[in-house]
Design a protein around this motif. Structure first.
Motif, short mmCIF file in Angstrom:
data_model
loop_
_atom_site.label_atom_id
_atom_site.label_comp_id
_atom_site.label_asym_id
_atom_site.label_seq_id
_atom_site.Cartn_x
_atom_site.Cartn_y
_atom_site.Cartn_z
N ALA A 296 0.85 -1.18 0.00
CA ALA A 296 0.00 0.00 0.00
C ALA A 296 0.89 1.23 0.00
O ALA A 296 1.90 1.28 0.67
CB ALA A 296 -0.90 -0.02 1.22
N THR B 51 -13.92 0.41 -0.91
CA THR B 51 -13.11 -0.19 -1.97
C THR B 51 -12.87 0.83 -3.07
O THR B 51 -13.80 1.52 -3.49
CB THR B 51 -13.85 -1.42 -2.56
N TRP B 52 -11.60 0.93 -3.51
CA TRP B 52 -11.27 1.85 -4.59
C TRP B 52 -11.96 1.39 -5.86
O TRP B 52 -11.95 0.21 -6.20
CB TRP B 52 -9.76 1.93 -4.79
N ASP B 53 -12.59 2.33 -6.56
CA ASP B 53 -13.40 1.99 -7.71
C ASP B 53 -13.20 3.04 -8.80
O ASP B 53 -13.13 4.24 -8.50
CB ASP B 53 -14.87 1.97 -7.28
N THR B 54 -13.09 2.60 -10.04
CA THR B 54 -12.97 3.52 -11.17
C THR B 54 -14.05 3.26 -12.21
O THR B 54 -13.90 3.61 -13.38
CB THR B 54 -11.58 3.41 -11.83
N PRO C 136 -13.14 7.92 -10.58
CA PRO C 136 -12.45 7.32 -9.44
C PRO C 136 -13.10 7.72 -8.12
O PRO C 136 -13.58 8.84 -7.96
CB PRO C 136 -11.03 7.87 -9.54
N SER D 80 -0.75 7.29 -2.76
CA SER D 80 -1.92 6.46 -2.45
C SER D 80 -3.12 6.97 -3.24
O SER D 80 -3.37 8.18 -3.30
CB SER D 80 -2.25 6.51 -0.96
N VAL D 81 -3.90 6.05 -3.80
CA VAL D 81 -5.11 6.45 -4.52
C VAL D 81 -6.11 7.10 -3.58
O VAL D 81 -6.95 7.90 -4.00
CB VAL D 81 -5.76 5.27 -5.26
N SER E 209 -2.96 -4.54 0.19
CA SER E 209 -3.15 -4.60 -1.25
C SER E 209 -3.30 -3.21 -1.86
O SER E 209 -3.11 -3.02 -3.05
CB SER E 209 -4.38 -5.44 -1.59
N GLY E 210 -3.66 -2.21 -1.03
CA GLY E 210 -3.78 -0.84 -1.49
C GLY E 210 -5.11 -0.50 -2.14
O GLY E 210 -5.31 0.62 -2.59
N ASP E 211 -6.06 -1.46 -2.19
CA ASP E 211 -7.34 -1.19 -2.86
C ASP E 211 -8.54 -1.09 -1.91
O ASP E 211 -9.65 -0.86 -2.35
CB ASP E 211 -7.62 -2.24 -3.92
N LYS E 212 -8.31 -1.24 -0.62
CA LYS E 212 -9.38 -1.13 0.37
C LYS E 212 -8.93 -0.23 1.51
O LYS E 212 -7.76 -0.19 1.86
CB LYS E 212 -9.74 -2.50 0.94
#
Length: 191
Positions: free
Chosen positions: A57, A153-156, A161, A63-64, A133-136
């Protein structure tokens, strides 16, 4: 290398059996040869530890999740997330997940949106963590009466985004931030 009762020993060298009398190496030469072959093996990419395959992450602007967001449940209200390094655990070691600081303001009772820049005292602060994982992201909304670890949860999806929460709410990321939604900067006075 010989053993009692043996006149010669057999060695496995580079995949071939070689009798000991064919190896006229001193102990120093043997160690030097062993060292140079291990260095060569390491230089060729073998023999050393393998790199970790887990995704890490990211923190800060990498970071997103770091940034400011639009929350459809609270239009024009501040929603800001800052991902920083991992905090220390009770055992004195750093945790695996980076910490996240979430700040925001809610609209006034009876209004549908925020209209003015908020006062500093009205900004609430929450803590969370980002999955390895960097996506949650897991945010503790319990100080506001919500769940302890709300998962986002990261979403595009659709090229937009943002963070989708379990209740279906999606905070959409604002590319250049929302400075007009931040409280005015407070400086120390000399009075």
């Amino acid at each position: 290398l010989t053993f009692p009762g043996m006149k010669a020993a057999i060695f496995l060298v580079a995949g071939a059996l070689v009798p000991s009398y064919a190896l006229q190496l001193s102990r120093r030469d043997a160690f030097a040869s062993l060292f140079s072959s291990s260095v060569t093996l390491a230089a060729l990419g073998g023999g050393g530890p393998l790199p970790a395959s887990a995704a890490s992450a990211r923190t800060g602007l990498a970071s997103v999740f770091t940034g400011e967001y639009d929350d459809p449940s609270h239009p024009n209200c501040l929603r800001s997330i800052k991902v920083v390094g991992a905090s220390m655990g009770p055992d004195g070691r750093r945790r695996r997940e980076p910490a996240a600081y979430v700040k925001g303001v809610d609209n006034m009772q009876g209004t549908k949106a925020c209209t003015d820049a908020p006062e500093l005292a009205s900004v609430w602060k929450l803590e969370g963590k980002v999955a390895e994982s960097g996506d949650k992201i897991y945010i503790d909304f319990s100080p506001k009466g919500g769940p302890k670890d709300l998962v986002g949860t990261w979403d595009t999806f659709g090229g937009v985004p943002g963070i989708v929460f379990a209740d279906g709410n999606k905070w959409t990321k604002v590319a250049n931030g929302t400075p007009e939604r931040r409280p005015p900067a407070v400086t120390l006075s000399t009075d």
